[in-house]
Design an enzyme around this catalytic site. Structure first.
Site, mmCIF file in Angstrom:
data_model
loop_
_atom_site.group_PDB
_atom_site.id
_atom_site.type_symbol
_atom_site.label_atom_id
_atom_site.label_comp_id
_atom_site.label_asym_id
_atom_site.label_seq_id
_atom_site.Cartn_x
_atom_site.Cartn_y
_atom_site.Cartn_z
ATOM 1 N N CYS A 73 -4.816 2.472 -3.581
ATOM 2 C CA CYS A 73 -3.561 2.979 -3.002
ATOM 3 C C CYS A 73 -2.408 2.010 -3.232
ATOM 4 O O CYS A 73 -1.539 1.836 -2.365
ATOM 5 C CB CYS A 73 -3.712 3.284 -1.510
ATOM 6 S SG CYS A 73 -4.858 4.596 -1.184
ATOM 7 N N ASP A 116 3.063 -4.797 7.664
ATOM 8 C CA ASP A 116 1.852 -3.967 7.631
ATOM 9 C C ASP A 116 0.654 -4.910 7.785
ATOM 10 O O ASP A 116 0.283 -5.622 6.856
ATOM 11 C CB ASP A 116 1.804 -3.200 6.302
ATOM 12 C CG ASP A 116 0.483 -2.461 6.098
ATOM 13 O OD1 ASP A 116 -0.420 -2.578 6.954
ATOM 14 O OD2 ASP A 116 0.345 -1.773 5.070
ATOM 15 N N GLN A 139 -4.707 -5.289 7.036
ATOM 16 C CA GLN A 139 -5.773 -6.200 6.607
ATOM 17 C C GLN A 139 -5.701 -7.533 7.350
ATOM 18 O O GLN A 139 -6.729 -8.198 7.499
ATOM 19 C CB GLN A 139 -5.669 -6.455 5.094
ATOM 20 C CG GLN A 139 -5.811 -5.210 4.228
ATOM 21 C CD GLN A 139 -7.226 -4.652 4.197
ATOM 22 O OE1 GLN A 139 -8.203 -5.332 4.529
ATOM 23 N NE2 GLN A 139 -7.366 -3.391 3.815
ATOM 24 N N LYS A 168 -10.478 -0.373 10.422
ATOM 25 C CA LYS A 168 -10.745 -1.571 9.609
ATOM 26 C C LYS A 168 -11.149 -2.748 10.493
ATOM 27 O O LYS A 168 -11.662 -3.738 10.009
ATOM 28 C CB LYS A 168 -9.507 -1.944 8.795
ATOM 29 C CG LYS A 168 -9.166 -0.911 7.712
ATOM 30 C CD LYS A 168 -8.063 -1.408 6.825
ATOM 31 C CE LYS A 168 -7.338 -0.300 6.101
ATOM 32 N NZ LYS A 168 -8.082 0.292 5.000
ATOM 33 N N HIS A 186 0.877 -1.181 0.000
ATOM 34 C CA HIS A 186 0.000 0.000 0.000
ATOM 35 C C HIS A 186 0.913 1.228 0.000
ATOM 36 O O HIS A 186 2.037 1.163 0.512
ATOM 37 C CB HIS A 186 -0.836 -0.054 1.286
ATOM 38 C CG HIS A 186 -1.905 0.978 1.417
ATOM 39 N ND1 HIS A 186 -1.640 2.285 1.752
ATOM 40 C CD2 HIS A 186 -3.252 0.894 1.276
ATOM 41 C CE1 HIS A 186 -2.777 2.959 1.826
ATOM 42 N NE2 HIS A 186 -3.780 2.145 1.523
#
Ligand SMILES: Cc1ncc(COP(=O)(O)O)c(C=O)c1O
Length: 417
Positions: free
Chosen positions: A375, A211, A214, A237, A132
């Site tokens: 993104c 990261d 998600q 999220k 991202h």
């Protein structure tokens, strides 16, 4: 998330939790709302909304410095969330948990603090081509100041990272590896534990940032097992509020980092001659924190923990299989991201229809999906596309949402074929 591949196609019935999300019983353009954009931001259960409301209505104050009871109570509640977050991702202690604004803020913190203190012009960092922008641009901004080299790990046509290319990219100049755990554009679940092992085997001092924006949403995360130095995620999220994110850092790595921003709450003593700073994580939390948002995040984490992240993952895995089969039956539709280890994210294109046309027609059918580059412009470039349409699942998603999506896509097909 390593457990994902072991999930059996026998999802637990968690449909009763859908009622916890009032927005899901509303309509969009006169049709029942089929919300398939949780990858961008998830809906909030009533418990999160109520907890934030209760703080504002019944017990709000600033924290950390108040000597009066409601401030002390809110300080305790706030710090208790730090403990709950650490347990949620299996961090050794709450001292590993820095509250940030979101993932973007967390990665900027790592770049500006760790990166500035430890990288030089002759160093190299490695990022994957499916990052991202939040895990690309902060490094490019720092690169402009310092001048190090950024190498990239490519992925194949399924969206699987080329691990041999990763091994080839490692060399004596490598100081840092940044990789997304679960791709927001392809759904791929990357073998982050293996990536950490390879990097640390090559040279133990290489730092690895994962990261997890998600991945924390779609499955069980265990940072101790992954072995990474940094792990980031974002509250909105994971069914929590906006304005709150998390940076996990290994204790000795956080201890080697100077403050990122200066101001109140992060200092021990200030004078015009010399200022001393608090220990991590407080050193990295300058100014009044997002108090109410932290409380909301704590309740969101309790909420998903009570359902069970493994149950959520199994439910979404079942729906992903269902949706994939249905999408494959649509003429001219191509799914981008077919990795064997995949979370509930479906990117696709259709012959003759631009993803924004798909998004707009689906909107008329009550279906919320995202269209664009998500993104991830370098990822799109690798796919030779400027955009995809993306349906992303949440714990409340169900077969009716998917069926509504499929009906809408048939209309797109009729209009553009
Ligand atoms: C994989 C990934 N990383 C980072 C981000 C950035 O999150 P935020 O905008 O909350 O900082 C997102 C959000 O879409 C994401 O999906």
């Amino acid at each position: 998330m390593a457990e994902q591949s072991a999930i059996t196609p026998n999802p637990v019935d968690i449909s009763k939790y859908r009622d916890d999300f009032p927005v899901l019983s509303t309509k969009m353009n006169g049709k029942p709302l089929a919300f398939l954009d949780s990858g961008a931001s998830a809906q909030k259960p009533t418990v999160v909304i109520a907890a934030m409301d209760a703080v504002l209505n019944k017990g709000y104050s600033n924290i950390h410095r108040g000597l009066y009871s409601i401030s002390q109570k809110l300080t305790e509640d706030f710090e208790a969330v730090r403990v709950r977050v650490s347990r949620f991702i299996n961090a050794p202690s709450e001292k590993n948990i820095v509250f940030t604004r979101n993932t973007t803020d967390a990665i900027n913190l790592v770049a500006q603090s760790w990166g500035k203190a430890h990288l030089t012009a002759s160093d190299e960092i490695i990022l994957s081509e499916m990052e991202h922008h939040a895990n690309i641009v902060p490094w490019q901004l720092l690169q402009q100041e310092i001048g190090f080299t950024i190498r990239t790990i490519p992925f194949d046509e399924r969206g699987v990272l080329d691990m041999q290319a990763f091994e080839r990219a490692l060399n004596q100049h490598t100081k840092f590896v940044g990789v997304v755990h679960t791709s927001n554009a392809l759904g791929t679940i990357n073998p982050v534990k293996k990536i950490v092992e390879i990097a640390k085997d090559f040279y133990p001092d290489i730092k690895v940032l994962v990261d997890g924006s998600q991945s924390v949403v779609h499955g069980v995360v265990d940072v101790a097992d992954i072995g990474c130095d940094f792990f980031t995620f974002t509250g909105h999220k994971i069914y929590g509020p906006t304005g709150i994110g998390v940076l996990y850092g290994r204790e000795e790595v956080l201890a080697s980092m100077p403050p990122y921003q200066g101001g109140g709450d992060m200092i021990e003593r200030v004078s015009f001659n010399a200022t001393s700073f608090k220990e991590p994580p407080y050193r990295f939390e300058a100014g009044t924190p997002p108090i109410v948002e932290v409380i909301g995040l704590g309740v969101a984490i309790d909420y998903v923990s009570a359902i069970g992240m493994a149950n959520i993952a199994a439910h979404e895995a079942g729906l992903l299989t269902y949706a994939t089969q249905k999408l494959q039956d649509i003429d001219g539709l191509k799914i981008h991201g077919t990795a064997p280890d995949k979370a509930g994210i479906l990117s696709f294109t259709m012959d003759g229809a631009h993803p924004s046309d798909i998004g707009m027609i689906l909107d008329q059918c009550g279906v919320a999906v995202r269209s664009g580059h998500h993104c991830c412009m370098p990822l799109m470039e690798r796919l030779g596309l400027d955009a995809t349409a993306r349906a992303s699942l949440g714990l409340y998603s169900n077969k009716a949402d998917i069926d509504q999506l499929i009906e809408g896509l048939k209309k797109v097909g009729d209009m553009f074929s």
